[in-house]
Design a protein around this motif. Structure first.
Motif, PDB file in Angstrom:
ATOM      1  N   GLU A 176       0.806  -1.218   0.000  1.00 47.52           N
ATOM      2  CA  GLU A 176       0.000   0.000   0.000  1.00 47.52           C
ATOM      3  C   GLU A 176       0.840   1.269   0.000  1.00 47.52           C
ATOM      4  O   GLU A 176       0.293   2.371  -0.040  1.00 47.52           O
ATOM      5  N   ALA A 177       2.156   1.139   0.027  1.00 53.00           N
ATOM      6  CA  ALA A 177       3.027   2.303   0.187  1.00 53.00           C
ATOM      7  C   ALA A 177       2.960   3.241  -1.013  1.00 53.00           C
ATOM      8  O   ALA A 177       3.024   2.799  -2.165  1.00 53.00           O
ATOM      9  N   PRO A 178       2.861   4.557  -0.759  1.00 50.94           N
ATOM     10  CA  PRO A 178       2.954   5.527  -1.856  1.00 50.94           C
ATOM     11  C   PRO A 178       4.386   5.579  -2.377  1.00 50.94           C
ATOM     12  O   PRO A 178       5.320   5.122  -1.697  1.00 50.94           O
ATOM     13  N   PRO A 179       4.593   6.132  -3.549  1.00 50.79           N
ATOM     14  CA  PRO A 179       5.950   6.151  -4.125  1.00 50.79           C
ATOM     15  C   PRO A 179       7.018   6.716  -3.198  1.00 50.79           C
ATOM     16  O   PRO A 179       8.146   6.218  -3.178  1.00 50.79           O
ATOM     17  N   ALA A 180       6.692   7.721  -2.405  1.00 54.07           N
ATOM     18  CA  ALA A 180       7.691   8.345  -1.534  1.00 54.07           C
ATOM     19  C   ALA A 180       8.103   7.458  -0.375  1.00 54.07           C
ATOM     20  O   ALA A 180       9.064   7.772   0.327  1.00 54.07           O
ATOM     21  N   HIS A 181       7.394   6.348  -0.160  1.00 58.91           N
ATOM     22  CA  HIS A 181       7.702   5.431   0.940  1.00 58.91           C
ATOM     23  C   HIS A 181       8.213   4.081   0.439  1.00 58.91           C
ATOM     24  O   HIS A 181       8.335   3.149   1.234  1.00 58.91           O
ATOM     25  N   ARG A 182       8.513   3.974  -0.843  1.00 65.91           N
ATOM     26  CA  ARG A 182       8.895   2.674  -1.407  1.00 65.91           C
ATOM     27  C   ARG A 182      10.406   2.482  -1.401  1.00 65.91           C
ATOM     28  O   ARG A 182      11.154   3.300  -1.939  1.00 65.91           O
ATOM     29  N   PRO A 183      10.880   1.389  -0.798  1.00 70.72           N
ATOM     30  CA  PRO A 183      12.324   1.141  -0.735  1.00 70.72           C
ATOM     31  C   PRO A 183      12.883   0.649  -2.062  1.00 70.72           C
ATOM     32  O   PRO A 183      12.154   0.112  -2.907  1.00 70.72           O
ATOM     33  N   THR A 184      14.187   0.802  -2.200  1.00 71.22           N
ATOM     34  CA  THR A 184      14.873   0.256  -3.376  1.00 71.22           C
ATOM     35  C   THR A 184      14.961  -1.258  -3.278  1.00 71.22           C
ATOM     36  O   THR A 184      14.755  -1.965  -4.282  1.00 71.22           O
ATOM     37  N   TYR A 185      15.257  -1.752  -2.068  1.00 65.53           N
ATOM     38  CA  TYR A 185      15.467  -3.178  -1.827  1.00 65.53           C
ATOM     39  C   TYR A 185      14.576  -3.646  -0.673  1.00 65.53           C
ATOM     40  O   TYR A 185      14.265  -2.881   0.236  1.00 65.53           O
ATOM     41  N   ILE A 186      14.186  -4.922  -0.718  1.00 71.82           N
ATOM     42  CA  ILE A 186      13.396  -5.533   0.348  1.00 71.82           C
ATOM     43  C   ILE A 186      14.089  -6.804   0.796  1.00 71.82           C
ATOM     44  O   ILE A 186      14.393  -7.686  -0.027  1.00 71.82           O
ATOM     45  N   GLY A 187      14.359  -6.898   2.118  1.00 72.26           N
ATOM     46  CA  GLY A 187      14.997  -8.088   2.660  1.00 72.26           C
ATOM     47  C   GLY A 187      14.222  -8.631   3.848  1.00 72.26           C
ATOM     48  O   GLY A 187      13.571  -7.873   4.575  1.00 72.26           O
ATOM     49  N   ALA A 188      14.310  -9.927   4.060  1.00 73.45           N
ATOM     50  CA  ALA A 188      13.653 -10.523   5.220  1.00 73.45           C
ATOM     51  C   ALA A 188      14.265  -9.997   6.511  1.00 73.45           C
ATOM     52  O   ALA A 188      13.562  -9.751   7.491  1.00 73.45           O
ATOM     53  N   ASP A 189      15.572  -9.809   6.514  1.00 73.53           N
ATOM     54  CA  ASP A 189      16.284  -9.301   7.681  1.00 73.53           C
ATOM     55  C   ASP A 189      17.614  -8.734   7.209  1.00 73.53           C
ATOM     56  O   ASP A 189      17.845  -8.586   6.000  1.00 73.53           O
ATOM     57  N   ARG A 205      20.447  -9.929   6.863  1.00 74.44           N
ATOM     58  CA  ARG A 205      21.287 -10.761   6.004  1.00 74.44           C
ATOM     59  C   ARG A 205      21.207 -10.333   4.550  1.00 74.44           C
ATOM     60  O   ARG A 205      22.061 -10.702   3.733  1.00 74.44           O
ATOM     61  N   ALA A 206      20.222  -9.531   4.219  1.00 72.09           N
ATOM     62  CA  ALA A 206      20.088  -9.016   2.856  1.00 72.09           C
ATOM     63  C   ALA A 206      21.316  -8.202   2.439  1.00 72.09           C
ATOM     64  O   ALA A 206      21.600  -8.065   1.239  1.00 72.09           O
ATOM     65  N   LEU A 207      22.061  -7.674   3.390  1.00 70.07           N
ATOM     66  CA  LEU A 207      23.257  -6.906   3.059  1.00 70.07           C
ATOM     67  C   LEU A 207      24.257  -7.726   2.257  1.00 70.07           C
ATOM     68  O   LEU A 207      25.032  -7.176   1.464  1.00 70.07           O
ATOM     69  N   ALA A 208      24.246  -9.037   2.451  1.00 71.54           N
ATOM     70  CA  ALA A 208      25.194  -9.919   1.768  1.00 71.54           C
ATOM     71  C   ALA A 208      24.593 -10.568   0.524  1.00 71.54           C
ATOM     72  O   ALA A 208      25.250 -11.374  -0.132  1.00 71.54           O
ATOM     73  N   GLU A 209      23.356 -10.221   0.186  1.00 68.50           N
ATOM     74  CA  GLU A 209      22.695 -10.831  -0.964  1.00 68.50           C
ATOM     75  C   GLU A 209      22.927 -10.021  -2.234  1.00 68.50           C
ATOM     76  O   GLU A 209      23.354  -8.855  -2.198  1.00 68.50           O
ATOM     77  N   ASP A 210      22.638 -10.651  -3.374  1.00 68.42           N
ATOM     78  CA  ASP A 210      22.751  -9.999  -4.674  1.00 68.42           C
ATOM     79  C   ASP A 210      21.711  -8.885  -4.757  1.00 68.42           C
ATOM     80  O   ASP A 210      20.521  -9.140  -4.582  1.00 68.42           O
ATOM     81  N   PRO A 211      22.113  -7.651  -5.017  1.00 75.43           N
ATOM     82  CA  PRO A 211      21.128  -6.558  -5.068  1.00 75.43           C
ATOM     83  C   PRO A 211      20.038  -6.770  -6.105  1.00 75.43           C
ATOM     84  O   PRO A 211      18.900  -6.345  -5.902  1.00 75.43           O
ATOM     85  N   ASP A 212      20.361  -7.439  -7.209  1.00 76.59           N
ATOM     86  CA  ASP A 212      19.351  -7.680  -8.235  1.00 76.59           C
ATOM     87  C   ASP A 212      18.225  -8.563  -7.735  1.00 76.59           C
ATOM     88  O   ASP A 212      17.088  -8.483  -8.225  1.00 76.59           O
ATOM     89  N   ALA A 213      18.512  -9.419  -6.746  1.00 71.94           N
ATOM     90  CA  ALA A 213      17.492 -10.304  -6.198  1.00 71.94           C
ATOM     91  C   ALA A 213      16.633  -9.620  -5.143  1.00 71.94           C
ATOM     92  O   ALA A 213      15.598 -10.158  -4.740  1.00 71.94           O
ATOM     93  N   LEU A 214      17.048  -8.444  -4.692  1.00 70.44           N
ATOM     94  CA  LEU A 214      16.345  -7.752  -3.617  1.00 70.44           C
ATOM     95  C   LEU A 214      15.346  -6.719  -4.103  1.00 70.44           C
ATOM     96  O   LEU A 214      14.551  -6.199  -3.312  1.00 70.44           O
ATOM     97  N   VAL A 215      15.376  -6.410  -5.383  1.00 72.76           N
ATOM     98  CA  VAL A 215      14.443  -5.418  -5.919  1.00 72.76           C
ATOM     99  C   VAL A 215      13.142  -6.104  -6.320  1.00 72.76           C
ATOM    100  O   VAL A 215      13.109  -7.312  -6.566  1.00 72.76           O
ATOM    101  N   PRO A 216      12.024  -5.353  -6.347  1.00 73.85           N
ATOM    102  CA  PRO A 216      10.763  -5.954  -6.777  1.00 73.85           C
ATOM    103  C   PRO A 216      10.874  -6.552  -8.173  1.00 73.85           C
ATOM    104  O   PRO A 216      11.425  -5.938  -9.085  1.00 73.85           O
ATOM    105  N   GLY A 217      10.351  -7.765  -8.315  1.00 76.37           N
ATOM    106  CA  GLY A 217      10.393  -8.463  -9.588  1.00 76.37           C
ATOM    107  C   GLY A 217      10.058  -9.922  -9.393  1.00 76.37           C
ATOM    108  O   GLY A 217      10.152 -10.457  -8.281  1.00 76.37           O
ATOM    109  N   ALA A 218       9.646 -10.577 -10.470  1.00 74.71           N
ATOM    110  CA  ALA A 218       9.275 -11.992 -10.396  1.00 74.71           C
ATOM    111  C   ALA A 218      10.486 -12.833 -10.034  1.00 74.71           C
ATOM    112  O   ALA A 218      11.566 -12.670 -10.604  1.00 74.71           O
TER     113      ALA A 218
END
Length: 327
Positions: free
Chosen positions: A239-252, A254-267
């Motif tokens: 439900e977030a408006p554009p001004a509240h949308r993050p670049t990346y989404i992680g479970a916790d 540990r996302a800091l060590a993940e591939d950035p391409d896998a953290l962005v919205p996408g199938a």
């Protein structure tokens, strides 16, 4: 490639991101240490001094010094300087650490509206009660400027979401009609100041709350990582408006060590999403697919429309399991 490879520093929220109620959140400490990046801890919680926060960080296993912490209380006292001269009277609703910052800045602390304060400075204090809020209201009625350290309505603690400073501020606003100027997140100044203090040119802002941590990072023009360990969950993201949308989404963290391409919205993870009227339909899902993979898949479609979808409809076994885990 790791997400941290693209950045030269971390701007980290605390409550709901690094710790909850002073206890380290699972994986957070190890992830921060493993990142190898300098960190500034940027917190809206104004109830503790920077030195106290640094000590708490050391107690959970992080290397931290007072200079690594920027609180909204510190930012608020800086803001107050726009309206005050040396020796001016200030009424503080807040913790002893906020009172000390005000005193150290050269202003006079008064104990009631009868002291004719030029500014009411309102920060979080678990001991705040009716008397303190009423003196603030009386001061505003007599012409004082109203400043708040932050407007967080809730505060993540080990038992759940407690009443935050914004909720206390709302009581004063309800009584007076006066809306304060806020120093903390989501204003960009804290992010910009924190990055400047450590010479960061490509910082990553990390937090758990969309309307403060993420909105502030977005306002500052910084990439943001939202972790699902605190206030804002999957449905809030949808439900977030554009001004509240993050670049990346992680479970916790540990996302800091993940591939950035896998953290962005996408199938991903075999999920497929499509828009059907006001709903996002989620299907597919590979064996062992995660709920956060489903979330990123849904967000790509949900954020593409002009209006936020009102529901997510799961039409596969894996999708049903993922969506159920969001609630």
């Amino acid at each position: 490639m790791r997400l941290t490879d693209e950045h030269d520093g971390l701007l980290l929220d605390l409550d709901g991101t690094v710790w909850s109620g002073g206890e380290g959140i699972a994986h957070a400490v190890d992830a921060i240490q493993a990142s190898g990046l300098p960190a500034m801890y940027v917190t809206n919680n104004a109830s503790r001094s920077a030195s106290d926060v640094a000590e708490m960080l050391r107690n959970i296993g992080l290397t931290a010094h007072e200079s690594d912490v920027l609180t909204s209380a510190m930012a608020a006292v800086t803001m107050a300087g726009r309206y005050l001269e040396h020796g001016d009277a200030v009424y503080v609703v807040g913790a002893p650490s906020l009172r000390k910052l005000v005193r150290d800045a050269g202003y006079e602390l008064v104990e009631s509206a009868d002291g004719d304060p030029k500014v009411v400075l309102h920060g979080h204090n678990p001991d705040t009660g009716w008397r303190e809020l009423s003196e603030a209201a009386l001061s505003l009625q007599r012409g004082a400027k109203y400043l708040a350290t932050n407007l967080d309505t809730s505060l993540p603690m080990e038992r759940g979401l407690m009443v935050g400073n914004g909720s206390m501020v709302a009581a004063v606003t309800s009584a007076t009609g006066v809306v304060p100027e806020a120093a903390g997140k989501p204003e960009p100044a804290m992010f910009e100041q924190a990055a400047s203090l450590r010479g960061m040119r490509r910082p990553l802002a990390v937090g758990d709350r969309l309307d403060t941590d993420i909105a502030g990072g977005v306002a500052a023009g910084m990439p943001t990582l939202h972790v699902l360990t605190g206030v804002s969950g999957p449905l809030a993201l949808l439900e977030a408006p554009p001004a509240h949308r993050p670049t990346y989404i992680g479970a916790d963290m540990r996302a800091l060590a993940e591939d950035p391409d896998a953290l962005v919205p996408g199938a991903q993870e075999g999920f497929v999403a499509r828009l059907d009227g006001s709903a996002v339909v989620l299907t597919g899902g590979a064996a062992g697919a995660s709920s956060v993979g489903a979330l990123r898949t849904v967000l790509e479609v949900g954020w593409a429309g002009a209006d936020a979808p009102v529901e997510v409809r799961a039409e596969s076994e894996a999708a049903e399991a993922a969506v159920s885990a969001w609630r």
